[in-house]
Design a protein around this motif. Structure first.
Motif, PDB file in Angstrom:
ATOM      1  N   LEU A  57       0.751  -1.213   0.073  1.00 52.84           N
ATOM      2  CA  LEU A  57       0.121  -0.087  -0.137  1.00 52.84           C
ATOM      3  C   LEU A  57       0.914   1.274   0.278  1.00 52.84           C
ATOM      4  CD1 LEU A  57      -2.830   1.080   0.096  1.00 52.84           C
ATOM      5  CD2 LEU A  57      -2.724   1.093   2.475  1.00 52.84           C
ATOM      6  N   PRO A  58       1.830   1.395   0.805  1.00 50.70           N
ATOM      7  CA  PRO A  58       2.517   2.575   0.810  1.00 50.70           C
ATOM      8  C   PRO A  58       3.221   2.868  -0.325  1.00 50.70           C
ATOM      9  CG  PRO A  58       3.403   1.415   2.958  1.00 50.70           C
ATOM     10  CD  PRO A  58       2.093   0.368   1.935  1.00 50.70           C
ATOM     11  N   THR A  59       3.867   1.680  -0.995  1.00 54.27           N
ATOM     12  CA  THR A  59       4.439   2.002  -2.305  1.00 54.27           C
ATOM     13  C   THR A  59       3.273   2.250  -3.644  1.00 54.27           C
ATOM     14  OG1 THR A  59       5.639   0.068  -1.822  1.00 54.27           O
ATOM     15  CG2 THR A  59       5.829   0.625  -4.123  1.00 54.27           C
ATOM     16  N   LEU A  60       2.207   1.702  -3.463  1.00 49.44           N
ATOM     17  CA  LEU A  60       1.031   2.241  -4.429  1.00 49.44           C
ATOM     18  C   LEU A  60       0.799   3.780  -4.095  1.00 49.44           C
ATOM     19  CD1 LEU A  60      -1.369  -1.048  -4.333  1.00 49.44           C
ATOM     20  CD2 LEU A  60       0.621  -0.614  -5.828  1.00 49.44           C
ATOM     21  N   GLU A  61       0.663   4.003  -2.841  1.00 46.51           N
ATOM     22  CA  GLU A  61       0.280   5.390  -2.584  1.00 46.51           C
ATOM     23  C   GLU A  61       1.407   6.353  -3.250  1.00 46.51           C
ATOM     24  OE1 GLU A  61      -1.962   5.261   1.611  1.00 46.51           O
ATOM     25  OE2 GLU A  61      -0.479   6.409   1.492  1.00 46.51           O
ATOM     26  N   ASN A  62       2.750   5.947  -2.775  1.00 42.94           N
ATOM     27  CA  ASN A  62       3.751   6.884  -3.281  1.00 42.94           C
ATOM     28  C   ASN A  62       3.868   6.730  -5.051  1.00 42.94           C
ATOM     29  OD1 ASN A  62       5.782   7.977  -1.831  1.00 42.94           O
ATOM     30  ND2 ASN A  62       6.396   6.201  -1.112  1.00 42.94           N
TER      31      ASN A  62
ATOM     32  N   ILE B 253      -8.176   0.074  -3.830  1.00 38.41           N
ATOM     33  CA  ILE B 253      -7.322  -0.570  -3.150  1.00 38.41           C
ATOM     34  C   ILE B 253      -6.194   0.564  -2.765  1.00 38.41           C
ATOM     35  CG2 ILE B 253      -7.667  -2.811  -4.072  1.00 38.41           C
ATOM     36  CD1 ILE B 253      -4.956  -2.504  -5.540  1.00 38.41           C
ATOM     37  N   ALA B 254      -6.302   1.769  -3.581  1.00 38.55           N
ATOM     38  CA  ALA B 254      -5.129   2.718  -2.943  1.00 38.55           C
ATOM     39  C   ALA B 254      -5.582   4.077  -3.637  1.00 38.55           C
ATOM     40  CB  ALA B 254      -3.757   2.250  -3.468  1.00 38.55           C
TER      41      ALA B 254
END
Ligand code: GTP
Length: 409
Positions: free
Chosen positions: A250-255, A280-281
């Protein structure tokens, strides 16, 4: 600030060198208003009574056989008539909420898998009162071992004393087998309640459930509560939050979404599971319910028009594929832009009309974003594959020569 994403995304290239298929070209922006395509897949809805999880279809449509393992696995439990089947039908099968009035109650222990047509893999367990965790034929250890989240549905319009004791029993049993499960409580059918009444119910259920755990010395078990109804978007939002907790990337997708929007003049972007309309993000700016609802409506429009006018009558055809994209100009100078990311995922963006003039740049950045997403999940698949191999080796070592298997500890 107008930049090509390839130039800006140090973050991505640190993870793995990114290769872009083509150079950015302003003239590259196509002007299709709405285009759809098809691919084949089944509807992914089966009823199982054995231990097979039935989820060998790929998640991302990239490589496959092991990709099912990146799907978050969720159990949906609760007393009879609490609304489990309705939630599943509305979220995953586009059933209209009113039609759920005619759903028949399930009389036996029933497990249904929803795993093939969505990013989310999940099972529904109807939990009639007579099911006994001490019953040796009910292998609850097997059920809880591979589960990421357990959603327990409580009917808020009914007396919830029995539901709370069932919740307590379920949670404590599940925690013993698998302390990593996320416990999510849906206080369901809140459409019939006033706002004050909703808050009051939530407070009461929260207090009683946590008191029960404290009395059993299990304060460390964390329960999350959501007010839900199938008659509005609250059920989709709650499911989105449950699923997001299970996605380690999730943090990677958000980034990636942050990098993508900031370099493309986009205001907000969501990564959606198309079948369920669960996001999902999203980027790190706050989520506004209205924006989310508009995205859901856009996905419905795309899928519905494609189903009605796009399919050729060929059984194998489905309404969402690599060619799927849509552009909708709203009357407030905002543009909504939807593009296919993977077999299950779509990116839905909100941007100003003047930003959309640079569609070529946006498309190029999208191309880089899509590649980065593929790479993120490929890394995960590799890890999963090596874990699987490792556990297979361990398992075969524990198999004695005459073929009898010894259960691993
Ligand atoms: N008002 C309201 N009714 C709902 C909601 N969700 C489900 N229902 C109704 O609740 C009733 C029971 O729903 P089901 O989905 O059959 O419940 P279930 O938990 O699957 O029931 P079993 O199959 O018996 O375990 C149906 O009449 C639904 O229409 C909701 O959000 N609001």
């Amino acid at each position: 600030m107008w930049k090509s994403l390839a130039a800006a995304s140090d973050y991505i290239s640190q993870t793995r060198r990114m290769t872009s298929g083509r150079k950015y070209n302003e003239a590259d922006g196509e002007n299709e208003a709405l285009s759809f395509g098809y691919y084949d897949d089944d509807d992914g809805f089966d009823t199982f009574t054995d231990g097979d999880c039935g989820c060998d279809e790929g998640v991302l449509g990239f490589s496959d056989p092991f990709s099912s393992e990146v799907k978050p696995r969720i159990l949906l439990m609760g007393l009879r008539r609490s609304g489990k089947s309705s939630i599943q039908k509305v979220v995953f099968h586009k059933m209209s909420p009113n039609e759920t009035l005619f759903l028949e109650s399930t009389n036996k222990i029933c497990r249904e898998d929803v795993s093939n047509s969505s990013f989310v893999s999940f099972q529904i367990w109807d939990f009639p009162g007579q099911i006994d965790f001490f019953d040796p034929t009910f292998d609850y250890e097997m059920i809880f071992r591979g589960t990421g989240a357990l959603i327990f549905v409580i009917d808020s319009q009914d007396d919830y004393v029995e539901a709370l004791s069932r919740l307590h029993l379920t949670v404590t049993r599940a925690y013993k087998v698998n302390p990593d499960i996320n416990f999510e409580v849906f206080i369901h059918k809140v459409d019939g309640l006033s706002d004050d009444h909703k808050i009051e119910k939530q407070r009461d259920i929260h207090k009683r459930a946590n008191d029960d755990l404290a009395d059993a010395g299990l304060e460390r078990i964390h329960l999350s509560f959501y007010l839900t109804s199938i008659y509005d978007h609250s059920i989709f939002e709650a499911f989105s939050k449950v699923v997001q907790k299970l996605i380690p990337q999730l943090p990677t997708l958000e980034n990636l979404l942050n990098i993508f929007i900031s370099n493309s003049g986009i205001e907000k972007a969501f990564l959606f599971d198309v079948v369920s309309k669960i996001y999902i993000a999203t980027d790190s700016s706050p989520v506004d319910m209205q924006t989310y609802e508009l995205c859901c409506d856009m996905i419905d429009v795309v899928i519905d028009i494609s189903c009605i006018y796009g399919l050729t009558g060929d059984e194998a055809g489905t309404p969402y594929d690599k060619e799927s994209m849509a552009i909708i100009h709203l009357n407030n100078t905002t543009v909504m832009y939807l593009k296919e990311v993977t077999k299950f995922l779509a990116l839905v963006c909100f941007l100003r009309e003047e930003s959309f003039e640079r569609k070529g740049l946006i498309d190029y950045n999208f191309h880089c974003f899509k590649k980065a997403i593929e790479e993120v999940f490929e890394v995960r698949l590799k890890v999963q594959r090596s874990r699987k191999l490792l556990s297979q080796r361990r398992w075969s070592k524990q198999t004695v020569p005459n073929g009898t298997q010894v259960h691993p500890h």
